[in-house]
Design a protein around this motif. Sequence first.
Motif, PDB file in Angstrom:
ATOM      1  N   LYS A 101       0.850  -1.190   0.000  1.00  0.00           N
ATOM      2  CA  LYS A 101       0.000   0.000   0.000  1.00  0.00           C
ATOM      3  C   LYS A 101       0.880   1.232   0.000  1.00  0.00           C
ATOM      4  CE  LYS A 101      -0.772   0.244   4.995  1.00  0.00           C
ATOM      5  NZ  LYS A 101      -1.767   0.267   6.043  1.00  0.00           N
ATOM      6  N   GLU A 102       0.286   2.313  -0.430  1.00  0.00           N
ATOM      7  CA  GLU A 102       0.992   3.583  -0.464  1.00  0.00           C
ATOM      8  C   GLU A 102       0.456   4.446   0.666  1.00  0.00           C
ATOM      9  OE1 GLU A 102       2.306   6.511  -4.023  1.00  0.00           O
ATOM     10  OE2 GLU A 102       1.183   4.710  -4.564  1.00  0.00           O
ATOM     11  N   ALA A 103       1.376   4.986   1.457  1.00  0.00           N
ATOM     12  CA  ALA A 103       0.976   5.836   2.578  1.00  0.00           C
ATOM     13  C   ALA A 103       2.025   6.922   2.768  1.00  0.00           C
ATOM     14  CB  ALA A 103       0.827   5.007   3.844  1.00  0.00           C
ATOM     15  N   SER A 104       1.573   8.138   2.809  1.00  0.00           N
ATOM     16  CA  SER A 104       2.409   9.327   3.017  1.00  0.00           C
ATOM     17  C   SER A 104       3.670   9.310   2.141  1.00  0.00           C
ATOM     18  CB  SER A 104       2.776   9.490   4.498  1.00  0.00           C
ATOM     19  OG  SER A 104       3.548   8.399   4.950  1.00  0.00           O
ATOM     20  N   GLY A 105       3.466   9.006   0.858  1.00  0.00           N
ATOM     21  CA  GLY A 105       4.560   9.063  -0.101  1.00  0.00           C
ATOM     22  C   GLY A 105       5.506   7.880  -0.068  1.00  0.00           C
ATOM     23  N   GLU A 106       5.219   6.876   0.732  1.00  0.00           N
ATOM     24  CA  GLU A 106       6.070   5.688   0.810  1.00  0.00           C
ATOM     25  C   GLU A 106       5.293   4.465   0.354  1.00  0.00           C
ATOM     26  OE1 GLU A 106       9.264   6.125   4.327  1.00  0.00           O
ATOM     27  OE2 GLU A 106       7.236   5.659   4.997  1.00  0.00           O
ATOM     28  N   ILE A 107       6.013   3.483  -0.127  1.00  0.00           N
ATOM     29  CA  ILE A 107       5.403   2.198  -0.452  1.00  0.00           C
ATOM     30  C   ILE A 107       5.651   1.270   0.724  1.00  0.00           C
ATOM     31  CG2 ILE A 107       5.498   0.194  -1.954  1.00  0.00           C
ATOM     32  CD1 ILE A 107       6.144   2.043  -4.240  1.00  0.00           C
ATOM     33  N   LEU A 108       4.553   0.831   1.334  1.00  0.00           N
ATOM     34  CA  LEU A 108       4.642  -0.059   2.484  1.00  0.00           C
ATOM     35  C   LEU A 108       4.418  -1.488   2.041  1.00  0.00           C
ATOM     36  CD1 LEU A 108       2.615   2.031   5.084  1.00  0.00           C
ATOM     37  CD2 LEU A 108       5.074   2.032   4.663  1.00  0.00           C
ATOM     38  N   ILE A 109       5.252  -2.380   2.539  1.00  0.00           N
ATOM     39  CA  ILE A 109       5.186  -3.803   2.223  1.00  0.00           C
ATOM     40  C   ILE A 109       4.849  -4.520   3.527  1.00  0.00           C
ATOM     41  CG2 ILE A 109       6.465  -5.771   1.321  1.00  0.00           C
ATOM     42  CD1 ILE A 109       8.432  -3.574   0.126  1.00  0.00           C
ATOM     43  N   LEU A 110       3.747  -5.275   3.514  1.00  0.00           N
ATOM     44  CA  LEU A 110       3.288  -5.946   4.730  1.00  0.00           C
ATOM     45  C   LEU A 110       3.151  -7.437   4.475  1.00  0.00           C
ATOM     46  CD1 LEU A 110       1.011  -3.258   4.360  1.00  0.00           C
ATOM     47  CD2 LEU A 110       1.446  -3.584   6.761  1.00  0.00           C
ATOM     48  N   PHE A 111       3.587  -8.239   5.452  1.00  0.00           N
ATOM     49  CA  PHE A 111       3.341  -9.672   5.394  1.00  0.00           C
ATOM     50  C   PHE A 111       3.371 -10.244   6.802  1.00  0.00           C
ATOM     51  CE2 PHE A 111       7.906  -9.199   4.828  1.00  0.00           C
ATOM     52  CZ  PHE A 111       8.460 -10.208   5.599  1.00  0.00           C
ATOM     53  N   GLU A 112       2.815 -11.432   6.937  1.00  0.00           N
ATOM     54  CA  GLU A 112       2.755 -12.115   8.233  1.00  0.00           C
ATOM     55  C   GLU A 112       3.271 -13.535   8.086  1.00  0.00           C
ATOM     56  OE1 GLU A 112      -0.964 -10.021  10.587  1.00  0.00           O
ATOM     57  OE2 GLU A 112      -1.162 -12.077   9.888  1.00  0.00           O
ATOM     58  N   GLU A 113       3.889 -14.013   9.147  1.00  0.00           N
ATOM     59  CA  GLU A 113       4.308 -15.413   9.244  1.00  0.00           C
ATOM     60  C   GLU A 113       3.619 -16.005  10.467  1.00  0.00           C
ATOM     61  OE1 GLU A 113       6.000 -17.508   7.385  1.00  0.00           O
ATOM     62  OE2 GLU A 113       6.410 -15.975   5.883  1.00  0.00           O
ATOM     63  N   LYS A 114       2.952 -17.111  10.274  1.00  0.00           N
ATOM     64  CA  LYS A 114       2.197 -17.748  11.357  1.00  0.00           C
ATOM     65  C   LYS A 114       3.153 -18.385  12.362  1.00  0.00           C
ATOM     66  CE  LYS A 114      -1.311 -21.252  12.078  1.00  0.00           C
ATOM     67  NZ  LYS A 114      -2.142 -22.257  11.483  1.00  0.00           N
ATOM     68  N   ILE A 115       2.908 -18.107  13.642  1.00  0.00           N
ATOM     69  CA  ILE A 115       3.671 -18.741  14.726  1.00  0.00           C
ATOM     70  C   ILE A 115       2.925 -19.982  15.193  1.00  0.00           C
ATOM     71  CG2 ILE A 115       4.505 -18.489  17.090  1.00  0.00           C
ATOM     72  CD1 ILE A 115       4.911 -15.505  16.495  1.00  0.00           C
ATOM     73  N   ASP A 116       1.669 -19.797  15.560  1.00  0.00           N
ATOM     74  CA  ASP A 116       0.795 -20.912  15.932  1.00  0.00           C
ATOM     75  C   ASP A 116      -0.634 -20.524  15.582  1.00  0.00           C
ATOM     76  OD1 ASP A 116       0.009 -19.178  17.983  1.00  0.00           O
ATOM     77  OD2 ASP A 116       1.089 -20.251  19.540  1.00  0.00           O
ATOM     78  N   GLU A 117      -1.614 -21.195  16.168  1.00  0.00           N
ATOM     79  CA  GLU A 117      -3.010 -20.934  15.821  1.00  0.00           C
ATOM     80  C   GLU A 117      -3.470 -19.552  16.253  1.00  0.00           C
ATOM     81  OE1 GLU A 117      -2.522 -23.650  18.234  1.00  0.00           O
ATOM     82  OE2 GLU A 117      -1.781 -24.794  16.530  1.00  0.00           O
ATOM     83  N   THR A 118      -2.848 -18.982  17.264  1.00  0.00           N
ATOM     84  CA  THR A 118      -3.333 -17.715  17.811  1.00  0.00           C
ATOM     85  C   THR A 118      -2.415 -16.532  17.550  1.00  0.00           C
ATOM     86  OG1 THR A 118      -2.293 -18.153  19.955  1.00  0.00           O
ATOM     87  CG2 THR A 118      -4.575 -18.891  19.670  1.00  0.00           C
ATOM     88  N   GLU A 119      -1.172 -16.760  17.138  1.00  0.00           N
ATOM     89  CA  GLU A 119      -0.224 -15.667  16.976  1.00  0.00           C
ATOM     90  C   GLU A 119       0.474 -15.725  15.621  1.00  0.00           C
ATOM     91  OE1 GLU A 119       1.529 -14.432  21.234  1.00  0.00           O
ATOM     92  OE2 GLU A 119       2.257 -16.336  20.467  1.00  0.00           O
ATOM     93  N   ALA A 120       0.897 -14.563  15.176  1.00  0.00           N
ATOM     94  CA  ALA A 120       1.669 -14.452  13.940  1.00  0.00           C
ATOM     95  C   ALA A 120       2.708 -13.355  14.112  1.00  0.00           C
ATOM     96  CB  ALA A 120       0.757 -14.137  12.758  1.00  0.00           C
ATOM     97  N   LEU A 121       3.733 -13.424  13.302  1.00  0.00           N
ATOM     98  CA  LEU A 121       4.759 -12.398  13.265  1.00  0.00           C
ATOM     99  C   LEU A 121       4.380 -11.429  12.153  1.00  0.00           C
ATOM    100  CD1 LEU A 121       7.412 -11.868  14.730  1.00  0.00           C
ATOM    101  CD2 LEU A 121       8.572 -13.138  12.947  1.00  0.00           C
ATOM    102  N   SER A 122       4.124 -10.183  12.512  1.00  0.00           N
ATOM    103  CA  SER A 122       3.685  -9.174  11.550  1.00  0.00           C
ATOM    104  C   SER A 122       4.866  -8.271  11.199  1.00  0.00           C
ATOM    105  CB  SER A 122       2.548  -8.348  12.146  1.00  0.00           C
ATOM    106  OG  SER A 122       2.168  -7.337  11.261  1.00  0.00           O
ATOM    107  N   ILE A 123       5.140  -8.174   9.893  1.00  0.00           N
ATOM    108  CA  ILE A 123       6.275  -7.399   9.426  1.00  0.00           C
ATOM    109  C   ILE A 123       5.788  -6.312   8.477  1.00  0.00           C
ATOM    110  CG2 ILE A 123       8.426  -7.461   8.093  1.00  0.00           C
ATOM    111  CD1 ILE A 123       7.364 -10.595   9.709  1.00  0.00           C
TER     112      ILE A 123
END
Length: 160
Positions: A101-123
């Motif tokens: 997505k584009e926000a305030s003139g920057e291109i933001l790259i977002l992804f998640e890696e699943k840790i378990d059923e309830t948690e994920a690593l958000s980058i």
Amino acid sequence: MNRRNMPFLSAGLPSVLLVFVLLCMITFSALSLTSANADDRLSRQMAKRTQEYYAAEGAANRRLKEIDGLLLKIYNSSMTKEEYFRKVFEELEASEDVAVKEASGEILILFEEKIDETEALSIELAAVYPKERDGRYRILRWQTVQVAEWNPKRTLQVLE
């Protein structure tokens, strides 16, 4: 004469004291065993949790390496800053496991890696033009987030 009147004290008191000491030792050993079992269960759960976290972090680092390689390839094929950011947006938007997505003139790259059923690593990354800064991205967020409602595995039985 005094000893004949109180034979209980000469033989019985040490026996009662011995029984009391044995009961105390048995009680403390049972408490120690219960505590050791609880500590063992907790340490196994923490070891499993830590292993899952670092597996997710390793997968996130591998994906970050792929994104970095893609950014390098785009940079080498771009002539201008605008062309670079346009290509970054187009290439990453076509990827199915990465949000862009584009926000305030920057291109933001977002992804998640699943840790378990309830948690994920958000980058969350911000694409950077390499001639203006060191590197091709900035890490804005790298954190653990809840992805499902937490439900306790055990309940405490309370008198009703």
